[in-house]
Write a protein that holds these residues in place. Structure first.
Motif, PDB file in Angstrom:
ATOM      1  N   LEU A 185       0.823  -1.208   0.000  1.00  0.00           N
ATOM      2  CA  LEU A 185       0.000   0.000   0.000  1.00  0.00           C
ATOM      3  C   LEU A 185       0.856   1.255   0.000  1.00  0.00           C
ATOM      4  O   LEU A 185       0.621   2.183  -0.777  1.00  0.00           O
ATOM      5  N   GLY A 186       1.854   1.269   0.879  1.00  0.00           N
ATOM      6  CA  GLY A 186       2.833   2.348   0.877  1.00  0.00           C
ATOM      7  C   GLY A 186       2.255   3.702   0.547  1.00  0.00           C
ATOM      8  O   GLY A 186       1.397   4.227   1.246  1.00  0.00           O
ATOM      9  N   ASP A 187       2.742   4.257  -0.565  1.00  0.00           N
ATOM     10  CA  ASP A 187       2.280   5.572  -1.014  1.00  0.00           C
ATOM     11  C   ASP A 187       1.270   5.473  -2.154  1.00  0.00           C
ATOM     12  O   ASP A 187       1.059   6.452  -2.882  1.00  0.00           O
ATOM     13  N   LEU A 188       0.650   4.313  -2.337  1.00  0.00           N
ATOM     14  CA  LEU A 188      -0.317   4.164  -3.426  1.00  0.00           C
ATOM     15  C   LEU A 188      -1.528   5.061  -3.230  1.00  0.00           C
ATOM     16  O   LEU A 188      -2.099   5.568  -4.195  1.00  0.00           O
ATOM     17  N   GLY A 189      -1.947   5.226  -1.983  1.00  0.00           N
ATOM     18  CA  GLY A 189      -3.117   6.042  -1.719  1.00  0.00           C
ATOM     19  C   GLY A 189      -3.448   6.080  -0.245  1.00  0.00           C
ATOM     20  O   GLY A 189      -2.809   5.409   0.575  1.00  0.00           O
ATOM     21  N   GLU A 190      -4.463   6.838   0.095  1.00  0.00           N
ATOM     22  CA  GLU A 190      -4.843   7.035   1.493  1.00  0.00           C
ATOM     23  C   GLU A 190      -6.191   6.405   1.828  1.00  0.00           C
ATOM     24  O   GLU A 190      -6.487   6.153   2.990  1.00  0.00           O
ATOM     25  N   ARG A 191      -7.017   6.140   0.816  1.00  0.00           N
ATOM     26  CA  ARG A 191      -8.370   5.630   1.048  1.00  0.00           C
ATOM     27  C   ARG A 191      -8.523   4.313   0.283  1.00  0.00           C
ATOM     28  O   ARG A 191      -8.601   4.305  -0.950  1.00  0.00           O
TER      29      ARG A 191
END
Length: 242
Positions: free
Chosen positions: A119-125
């Protein structure tokens, strides 16, 4: 025959065989109110490969079809071992997996735990469609907000920032589009379940240009396998003919 079920294909197969041969469909019992197939239904485990082998022998089962979910690896492994010990032919009915299309942004993961690390920096939601039993893999993800869709309420551990949506498929495309927009989803996490019942979310993600983390199917023991109900019917009728 014994039909290891819980999928749409298993219900279709049981309906097609109604009145033709005696079919006992076995369900794991993990869903509170499952969709029941036509015919006899057995709910619960068998006690591992040895228990299943005894059940096959005691009930005079002439064939086993494993039409369980692609991620139900435990019963699949037990079924192959048990059928071998009991000398009963077994067939695996497994729908083909999904394949990425032009415009998709897929990231493959080996397990749900692996998916959590991607998930890392893929998204926040994050929209989680991996089932209630897989939510624990994301419990340590404290930065992201999760929308988790399940059939039954999940138990702990859960991610600290999570909204649980209780719903059952199939999920039409318009509904999936609206869900992604309403919750401002920017990452989808799913298992490679295959089939059409839950595939609309992949189209909706493609249209929005959001990345999808797809968990690969777990390995299964080698066994004869077909991709659809007509092929399973042909295999079974050949073996059940006196």
């Amino acid at each position: 025959m014994l039909l290891l079920g819980g999928t749409a294909e298993a219900r279709e197969l049981a309906a097609a065989l109604a009145g033709e041969t005696r079919v006992v469909t076995s369900l794991a019992g993990r869903v509170a109110n499952p969709r029941l197939p036509v015919g006899e239904v057995r709910v619960g485990g068998f006690g591992g490969p040895d228990g299943l082998a005894r059940w096959l022998t005691e009930h005079g089962v002439r064939a086993v079809i494993d039409a369980t979910h692609p991620f139900a690896e435990r019963i699949g492994t037990s079924a192959v071992a048990a059928a071998g010990r009991a000398g009963v032919p077994l067939l695996r009915l497994q729908r083909p997996g999904w394949q990425p299309r032009e415009g998709d942004d897929w990231r493959w993961a080996d397990t749900l735990e692996h998916a959590a690390t991607l998930l890392g920096d893929l998204g926040e939601r994050i929209f989680l469609t991996s089932g209630r039993q897989g939510l624990a893999a994301f419990a340590a993800c404290t930065r992201q907000w999760f929308l988790a869709r399940c059939v039954d309420p999940p138990g702990p551990p859960l991610p600290p920032r999570i909204h649980v949506l209780l719903d059952r498929g199939p999920y039409p495309l318009e509904k999936e589009r609206a869900l992604l927009a309403e919750h401002r989803i920017d990452v989808l996490v799913t298992k490679d379940s295959g089939g059409t019942m839950t595939a609309a979310k992949l189209t909706a993600a493609r249209e929005r240009g959001i990345p999808v983390v797809v968990v690969r199917r777990p390995p299964r023991p080698e066994s004869p396998t077909v991709p659809d109900v007509p092929s399973a019917l042909a295999w079974l009728r050949h073996r059940m003919t006196p």
